[in-house]
Design an enzyme around this catalytic site. Sequence first.
Site, PDB file in Angstrom:
ATOM      1  N   ARG A 225      27.706  23.374 -26.157  1.00 58.41           N
ATOM      2  CA  ARG A 225      26.561  24.284 -26.113  1.00 58.41           C
ATOM      3  C   ARG A 225      25.678  23.986 -27.311  1.00 58.41           C
ATOM      4  O   ARG A 225      26.177  23.778 -28.421  1.00 58.41           O
ATOM      5  CB  ARG A 225      27.011  25.756 -26.150  1.00 58.41           C
ATOM      6  CG  ARG A 225      27.585  26.285 -24.843  1.00 58.41           C
ATOM      7  CD  ARG A 225      26.532  26.395 -23.722  1.00 58.41           C
ATOM      8  NE  ARG A 225      27.102  26.893 -22.480  1.00 58.41           N
ATOM      9  CZ  ARG A 225      27.606  26.133 -21.500  1.00 58.41           C
ATOM     10  NH1 ARG A 225      27.599  24.827 -21.609  1.00 58.41           N
ATOM     11  NH2 ARG A 225      28.085  26.690 -20.402  1.00 58.41           N
TER      12      ARG A 225
ATOM     13  N   ASP B  45      23.875  16.500 -25.218  1.00 55.32           N
ATOM     14  CA  ASP B  45      23.666  16.880 -23.812  1.00 55.32           C
ATOM     15  C   ASP B  45      23.162  18.314 -23.727  1.00 55.32           C
ATOM     16  O   ASP B  45      22.802  18.781 -22.655  1.00 55.32           O
ATOM     17  CB  ASP B  45      24.985  16.747 -23.026  1.00 55.32           C
ATOM     18  CG  ASP B  45      24.777  16.999 -21.537  1.00 55.32           C
ATOM     19  OD1 ASP B  45      23.881  16.349 -20.946  1.00 55.32           O
ATOM     20  OD2 ASP B  45      25.480  17.851 -20.962  1.00 55.32           O
TER      21      ASP B  45
ATOM     22  N   HIS C 135      21.629  18.492 -20.250  1.00 55.96           N
ATOM     23  CA  HIS C 135      22.748  19.280 -19.733  1.00 55.96           C
ATOM     24  C   HIS C 135      23.247  18.682 -18.411  1.00 55.96           C
ATOM     25  O   HIS C 135      23.336  19.372 -17.391  1.00 55.96           O
ATOM     26  CB  HIS C 135      22.347  20.748 -19.554  1.00 55.96           C
ATOM     27  CG  HIS C 135      23.503  21.682 -19.741  1.00 55.96           C
ATOM     28  ND1 HIS C 135      23.454  22.789 -20.535  1.00 55.96           N
ATOM     29  CD2 HIS C 135      24.754  21.666 -19.229  1.00 55.96           C
ATOM     30  CE1 HIS C 135      24.609  23.417 -20.514  1.00 55.96           C
ATOM     31  NE2 HIS C 135      25.429  22.749 -19.719  1.00 55.96           N
TER      32      HIS C 135
HETATM   33  P1  NAI Z   1      38.435  25.631 -22.614  1.00 56.20           P
HETATM   34  O1  NAI Z   1      38.339  27.109 -22.646  1.00 56.20           O
HETATM   35  O2  NAI Z   1      39.452  24.966 -21.753  1.00 56.20           O
HETATM   36  O3  NAI Z   1      38.654  25.085 -24.107  1.00 56.20           O
HETATM   37  C1  NAI Z   1      37.958  25.558 -25.224  1.00 56.20           C
HETATM   38  C2  NAI Z   1      38.823  25.325 -26.454  1.00 56.20           C
HETATM   39  O4  NAI Z   1      38.062  25.710 -27.610  1.00 56.20           O
HETATM   40  C3  NAI Z   1      40.111  26.175 -26.453  1.00 56.20           C
HETATM   41  O5  NAI Z   1      41.214  25.349 -26.782  1.00 56.20           O
HETATM   42  C4  NAI Z   1      39.844  27.219 -27.544  1.00 56.20           C
HETATM   43  O6  NAI Z   1      41.038  27.593 -28.209  1.00 56.20           O
HETATM   44  C5  NAI Z   1      38.919  26.460 -28.468  1.00 56.20           C
HETATM   45  N1  NAI Z   1      38.113  27.321 -29.317  1.00 56.20           N
HETATM   46  C6  NAI Z   1      37.657  28.576 -29.070  1.00 56.20           C
HETATM   47  N2  NAI Z   1      36.922  29.013 -30.113  1.00 56.20           N
HETATM   48  C7  NAI Z   1      36.915  28.002 -31.030  1.00 56.20           C
HETATM   49  C8  NAI Z   1      36.335  27.847 -32.317  1.00 56.20           C
HETATM   50  N3  NAI Z   1      35.586  28.802 -32.864  1.00 56.20           N
HETATM   51  N4  NAI Z   1      36.543  26.680 -32.974  1.00 56.20           N
HETATM   52  C9  NAI Z   1      37.290  25.691 -32.421  1.00 56.20           C
HETATM   53  N5  NAI Z   1      37.868  25.789 -31.213  1.00 56.20           N
HETATM   54  C10 NAI Z   1      37.684  26.924 -30.528  1.00 56.20           C
HETATM   55  O7  NAI Z   1      36.964  25.115 -22.267  1.00 56.20           O
HETATM   56  P2  NAI Z   1      36.536  23.729 -21.601  1.00 56.20           P
HETATM   57  O8  NAI Z   1      36.594  23.823 -20.128  1.00 56.20           O
HETATM   58  O9  NAI Z   1      37.242  22.613 -22.290  1.00 56.20           O
HETATM   59  O10 NAI Z   1      34.974  23.691 -21.977  1.00 56.20           O
HETATM   60  C11 NAI Z   1      34.548  23.623 -23.334  1.00 56.20           C
HETATM   61  C12 NAI Z   1      33.065  23.931 -23.390  1.00 56.20           C
HETATM   62  O11 NAI Z   1      32.342  22.887 -22.728  1.00 56.20           O
HETATM   63  C13 NAI Z   1      32.641  25.209 -22.647  1.00 56.20           C
HETATM   64  O12 NAI Z   1      32.758  26.330 -23.482  1.00 56.20           O
HETATM   65  C14 NAI Z   1      31.211  24.932 -22.282  1.00 56.20           C
HETATM   66  O13 NAI Z   1      30.382  25.483 -23.298  1.00 56.20           O
HETATM   67  C15 NAI Z   1      31.099  23.404 -22.326  1.00 56.20           C
HETATM   68  N6  NAI Z   1      30.752  22.835 -21.021  1.00 56.20           N
HETATM   69  C16 NAI Z   1      29.640  22.024 -20.950  1.00 56.20           C
HETATM   70  C17 NAI Z   1      29.275  21.442 -19.751  1.00 56.20           C
HETATM   71  C18 NAI Z   1      28.088  20.513 -19.650  1.00 56.20           C
HETATM   72  O14 NAI Z   1      27.644  20.198 -18.532  1.00 56.20           O
HETATM   73  N7  NAI Z   1      27.526  20.040 -20.752  1.00 56.20           N
HETATM   74  C19 NAI Z   1      30.039  21.711 -18.528  1.00 56.20           C
HETATM   75  C20 NAI Z   1      31.233  22.511 -18.730  1.00 56.20           C
HETATM   76  C21 NAI Z   1      31.548  23.065 -19.939  1.00 56.20           C
END
Ligand code: NAI
Length: 345
Positions: free
Chosen positions: A231, A255, A292
């Site tokens: 993000r 991105d 994105h």
């Molecule tokens: P997820 O929920 O599986 O993993 C997120 C990880 O970040 C977890 O292990 C959590 O413990 C950790 N975390 C939470 N707060 C944190 C902090 N303050 N500092 C460090 N680590 C922290 O999420 P996933 O599916 O891996 O997605 C990650 C991010 O990718 C999403 O939140 C979303 O913003 C982004 N995303 C971007 C896309 C795009 O098209 N550019 C598409 C899908 C997701």
Amino acid sequence: MIKVAFYDTREYDRPSFERYGEAHDLQFRFLETKLNEDTVELARGCDAVCVFVNDTVNKAVIDKLYEYGVRLIALRSAGYNNVDVKAAFEKVHVVHVPAYSPYAVAEHAMALLLTSVRRIHKAYNRTREFNFSLNGLTGFDLHGKAVGVVGIGKIGKIFVNICKGFGMKVIAYDKYPSADSGIDYVPLQELFERSDIISLHCPLTDESRHMINEEAIGKMKKGVVIINTSRGGLINAEALLEGIKARKIGAACLDVYEEEADIFFEDRSGHILNDELLSRLISMPNVIVTSHQAFLTEEALNNIAETTVRNIRSCFDNDGICENELCYRCGNIERCRAERKERCF
Ligand code: NAI
């Protein structure tokens, strides 16, 4: 028949949603506009709204949806930082697509990294003009480099494996590190100090907002490459630009961008961009911006449509119960319902 106002519709959204929607008795009202206080009216008469990352689902919008009898906000994304989940509690259920293709995002992060360090974006433009010179295209090997991965969730884990395949040394920071993962977790400050490449894969929260700021950049190695497919708000873009101008940051692969909401996903090629910061970043030879796009694969689009339609059906067929509900009840937004196994409200 469940009626769904589908905001911020793109050409690539329709085929998969029409196919799954028809099969599950859902009628979509496809709207090109984004959801916000001015456009919420268009959801009148619908049972649910389907929204994406740049729709604004704040308290005012939620209160209007509730007034119009809308009972469900179905995010067709994993991230939900644009939805005031607390304001929705006890009014409108919120569901999301927790994973649609973590591979799509992790692979895009690596695609950006390879493009950047091997100057593929420059080479592509040159050879199209029959310029076969190699001057200025010197890159560096990824093998043996230290990559710091922030957030070891679904996407972060896959990115780690990809990096290991390249022979990179992986260190990681996660607010909730998982035991026995075989991953070398280090404190965030140490990750900043040791990494040649930093890739962000954690959600945007009040805590993580601007985690890459002037102070963090000050700690990083000279020439560090920063990748953000998570993000935009994770990075203070002004500090990033200063770091690039000072030659401290070697390259940035973005991105996402904090102020992307009114810019990304649109064709602005015939217009003057009213965002000095983004224009300046894009003008840098060592910055690559995609709008994105990381999620955008055939597999992901199918999974998004299938899960979203299933989420909507599940909510209306099971009296508000859906395994992918985001609920504020106990504060543990993602796990609350999964652990309680009953209606949140
Ligand atoms: P997820 O929920 O599986 O993993 C997120 C990880 O970040 C977890 O292990 C959590 O413990 C950790 N975390 C939470 N707060 C944190 C902090 N303050 N500092 C460090 N680590 C922290 O999420 P996933 O599916 O891996 O997605 C990650 C991010 O990718 C999403 O939140 C979303 O913003 C982004 N995303 C971007 C896309 C795009 O098209 N550019 C598409 C899908 C997701």
